[in-house]
Design a protein around this motif. Sequence first.
Motif, PDB file in Angstrom:
ATOM      1  N   THR A 277     -13.130  64.654  21.075  1.00  9.92           N
ATOM      2  CA  THR A 277     -12.480  63.542  20.357  1.00  9.92           C
ATOM      3  C   THR A 277     -12.977  62.178  20.837  1.00  9.92           C
ATOM      4  O   THR A 277     -12.792  61.176  20.146  1.00  9.92           O
ATOM      5  CB  THR A 277     -10.953  63.621  20.511  1.00  9.92           C
ATOM      6  OG1 THR A 277     -10.628  63.762  21.904  1.00  9.92           O
ATOM      7  CG2 THR A 277     -10.393  64.808  19.753  1.00  9.92           C
ATOM      8  N   PHE A 278     -13.614  62.133  22.014  1.00 11.27           N
ATOM      9  CA  PHE A 278     -14.207  60.874  22.465  1.00 11.27           C
ATOM     10  C   PHE A 278     -15.319  60.419  21.527  1.00 11.27           C
ATOM     11  O   PHE A 278     -15.639  59.233  21.474  1.00 11.27           O
ATOM     12  CB  PHE A 278     -14.766  61.021  23.877  1.00 11.27           C
ATOM     13  CG  PHE A 278     -13.742  60.821  24.962  1.00 11.27           C
ATOM     14  CD1 PHE A 278     -13.100  59.601  25.113  1.00 11.27           C
ATOM     15  CD2 PHE A 278     -13.422  61.846  25.827  1.00 11.27           C
ATOM     16  CE1 PHE A 278     -12.165  59.413  26.112  1.00 11.27           C
ATOM     17  CE2 PHE A 278     -12.485  61.670  26.828  1.00 11.27           C
ATOM     18  CZ  PHE A 278     -11.850  60.449  26.971  1.00 11.27           C
ATOM     19  N   ASP A 280     -15.149  60.320  18.368  1.00  7.16           N
ATOM     20  CA  ASP A 280     -14.490  59.471  17.377  1.00  7.16           C
ATOM     21  C   ASP A 280     -13.977  58.170  18.001  1.00  7.16           C
ATOM     22  O   ASP A 280     -14.162  57.079  17.443  1.00  7.16           O
ATOM     23  CB  ASP A 280     -13.324  60.222  16.734  1.00  7.16           C
ATOM     24  CG  ASP A 280     -13.786  61.439  15.955  1.00  7.16           C
ATOM     25  OD1 ASP A 280     -14.828  61.335  15.290  1.00  7.16           O
ATOM     26  OD2 ASP A 280     -13.114  62.477  16.020  1.00  7.16           O
ATOM     27  N   SER A 281     -13.327  58.298  19.172  1.00  9.14           N
ATOM     28  CA  SER A 281     -12.722  57.107  19.776  1.00  9.14           C
ATOM     29  C   SER A 281     -13.777  56.144  20.319  1.00  9.14           C
ATOM     30  O   SER A 281     -13.447  55.019  20.679  1.00  9.14           O
ATOM     31  CB  SER A 281     -11.759  57.495  20.893  1.00  9.14           C
ATOM     32  OG  SER A 281     -12.430  58.152  21.949  1.00  9.14           O
ATOM     33  N   SER A 282     -15.028  56.568  20.365  1.00  8.84           N
ATOM     34  CA  SER A 282     -16.080  55.684  20.870  1.00  8.84           C
ATOM     35  C   SER A 282     -16.463  54.584  19.885  1.00  8.84           C
ATOM     36  O   SER A 282     -17.124  53.626  20.270  1.00  8.84           O
ATOM     37  CB  SER A 282     -17.328  56.505  21.228  1.00  8.84           C
ATOM     38  OG  SER A 282     -17.071  57.374  22.290  1.00  8.84           O
ATOM     39  N   TYR A 284     -14.113  53.915  16.869  1.00 11.74           N
ATOM     40  CA  TYR A 284     -13.031  53.743  15.900  1.00 11.74           C
ATOM     41  C   TYR A 284     -12.740  52.277  15.597  1.00 11.74           C
ATOM     42  O   TYR A 284     -12.335  51.923  14.483  1.00 11.74           O
ATOM     43  CB  TYR A 284     -11.747  54.413  16.415  1.00 11.74           C
ATOM     44  CG  TYR A 284     -11.104  53.695  17.579  1.00 11.74           C
ATOM     45  CD1 TYR A 284     -10.143  52.712  17.372  1.00 11.74           C
ATOM     46  CD2 TYR A 284     -11.478  53.981  18.885  1.00 11.74           C
ATOM     47  CE1 TYR A 284      -9.575  52.034  18.435  1.00 11.74           C
ATOM     48  CE2 TYR A 284     -10.918  53.324  19.953  1.00 11.74           C
ATOM     49  CZ  TYR A 284      -9.965  52.340  19.724  1.00 11.74           C
ATOM     50  OH  TYR A 284      -9.418  51.667  20.779  1.00 11.74           O
ATOM     51  N   HIS A 318      -9.268  54.823  31.773  1.00  8.66           N
ATOM     52  CA  HIS A 318     -10.185  54.787  30.631  1.00  8.66           C
ATOM     53  C   HIS A 318     -11.551  54.204  30.995  1.00  8.66           C
ATOM     54  O   HIS A 318     -12.513  54.376  30.265  1.00  8.66           O
ATOM     55  CB  HIS A 318      -9.584  53.955  29.494  1.00  8.66           C
ATOM     56  CG  HIS A 318      -8.453  54.625  28.795  1.00  8.66           C
ATOM     57  ND1 HIS A 318      -7.701  54.007  27.829  1.00  8.66           N
ATOM     58  CD2 HIS A 318      -7.936  55.861  28.925  1.00  8.66           C
ATOM     59  CE1 HIS A 318      -6.772  54.842  27.390  1.00  8.66           C
ATOM     60  NE2 HIS A 318      -6.895  55.968  28.050  1.00  8.66           N
ATOM     61  N   HIS A 322     -13.560  56.650  28.064  1.00  9.29           N
ATOM     62  CA  HIS A 322     -13.580  56.035  26.739  1.00  9.29           C
ATOM     63  C   HIS A 322     -14.379  54.731  26.705  1.00  9.29           C
ATOM     64  O   HIS A 322     -15.198  54.514  25.814  1.00  9.29           O
ATOM     65  CB  HIS A 322     -12.137  55.793  26.280  1.00  9.29           C
ATOM     66  CG  HIS A 322     -12.002  54.850  25.138  1.00  9.29           C
ATOM     67  ND1 HIS A 322     -12.652  55.067  23.938  1.00  9.29           N
ATOM     68  CD2 HIS A 322     -11.326  53.692  24.999  1.00  9.29           C
ATOM     69  CE1 HIS A 322     -12.360  54.072  23.113  1.00  9.29           C
ATOM     70  NE2 HIS A 322     -11.562  53.232  23.737  1.00  9.29           N
ATOM     71  N   SER A 326     -17.787  54.067  24.638  1.00  9.38           N
ATOM     72  CA  SER A 326     -17.793  53.001  23.631  1.00  9.38           C
ATOM     73  C   SER A 326     -18.973  52.062  23.835  1.00  9.38           C
ATOM     74  O   SER A 326     -19.592  51.600  22.878  1.00  9.38           O
ATOM     75  CB  SER A 326     -16.475  52.217  23.693  1.00  9.38           C
ATOM     76  OG  SER A 326     -15.393  53.022  23.308  1.00  9.38           O
TER      77      SER A 326
END
Length: 597
Positions: A277-278, A280-282, A284, A318, A322, A326
């Motif tokens: 899922t990282f 996607d969160s990288s 979003y 984080h 994350h 990112s």
Amino acid sequence: WIGRSEGVELAFDISHYNLPERSIKVFTTRPDTVFGVTFMVLAPEHPLVEKLTSPQEKATVEQYVTQARRASEVERMSTDREKTGVPIGAYCVNPFNGERVPLYIADYVLATYGTGAVMAVPAHDERDFAFAHKNNLPVKIVIKPKGWDGMQLKAAYTEPGEMMNSDELTGTSAEKALDAVANLAERKHIGKRTISYRIRDWLISRQRYWGTPIPVVYCPTDGIVPLSEKDLPVLLPEDAQFKPTGESPLKFHQGFLNTTCPKCHGPAKRETDTMDTFVDSSWYFLRYASPKYDKGPFDPALAKKWAPVDQYTGGAEHAVMHLLYSRFFTKALHDLKLIDFDEPFKRLFNQGIILGEDHEKMSKSRGNVVNPDDFVGRDGADTVRLFLMFVGPWDQGANWSTTGIQGMSRWLTRAWGLATRSAAEHDWKSDNQAIEELERTTHKTVKRVTASLEKFSFNTAIAAMMEFTNELQKYWEGNAVSEGAWKASIEKLLVLMAPFTPHVAEELWEATGRSYSIHQQPWPAYDAEKAKDTEVTLIIQVNGKLRDKFTVSADVTEEQAKALALKSDKVTSMLVDGKQVRKVIYVPGKLVNVVVG
């Protein structure tokens, strides 16, 4: 986390075992200590462990490897954890001096970092020193400690120094040592200068349902085939069955699993792993700017308008997951010229942790876990939110307090009562001075809350609103102000409350006859002149110690302040036994310090 290190890669000889691998390679940032190697440690997962382990040590080694695999990397790398390890019954040869070096495995060495092998120099490494003493291994000093008396070391000497017991390099200074060893290694073809990184490849596949499907199929004819853009997105089936198999339910969903090859159109199997899922969160935050855009991941024009993110808030944990991912995504998108910035977030603010009422981190084993839903059900979400912001500085956190949350509930009840009173039926006297004082109090509150919000000092912002409601209660009881002044102050109070208590503020906005929605209202402005203090508390000190206090006009002059201090009985009483005023120090609007002696 990235862990860039400059050092030397050295090859320790194992050619005597007649394996395809002729040496064990190690990376070190302290090649000047190589003559002090007395043992070598391999990661339990190192591919040479199985090949080099002697028959006599096989059972012990296998047991240790199994044990090591049960521990996480964080546990294995903990500095507080006892360093364990076992010999594998084999040795390598130090190419610099020809000495035999026994081989051990230990779980504090990771196969994923460096080469998965560490040359151990117990005289000059704390971890190796402890391991050597536990296993009765020799400690050979090869860097001369400062002020060394020739005795055995009581602790590892880890500072740079002159090389000793190092054959031809004995006497080499600390400044020249690294280059000297590197040059020797390269000349003898037993090592080379190199750069090592702690960072490693990111395995993004996950054996679970929740996640983005990996758009790949497996075809008997064409092998691994990626789907084309026209076949995207691959959607998760909504009728998957979750069973306690330990595997992804996608693996057993025939409708999802069975598909056709986009290349030969024959039968194929779909990849059932989903992405971490990282992934996607990288990115979003870029999609948020244009969630309905269908011509690409995000609208470039809107990304240019809204990004990068001005303020990011999140937990400190984080920073190594994350936020790092990112940054990678953002820099890659920048290199692809899809965006014109290469950092995703301009500013980071980490919040603190809420501890249990026993001042310990919440955990089931301690029995101090608090379920916020219980309090939300009883007191409302706004009360819980308010308490979490008020209990301490946002970046430091604090302890959970049942009495504290009750205090927040009582304040919200008071604010509700103030806002919903029938001002039209109240007996207002409309005293101009009182109206002016209420207006000044309101502007000062707006200024304080605004400044606190900008600094993420939510607790001081809430404290300012609490003080404001106390003042409003006094004005109501005094009847001195006008209905219009009262309503204007109440309206500003509600708008100030909105970011902190959005539900209560919206309810009160409607209950007081105002149109939807309070969250569409502009933030209150304040007049800097009206927000100024008319009076201040002047602290009087004698030789730095508090002796007196006075409430004075905010525009008090230095001469007036000093005169007031020198007339204070608590100051004059200090002028005894021949003591005189030697100096008077004034800090504008705050204090006067009288130096006597």
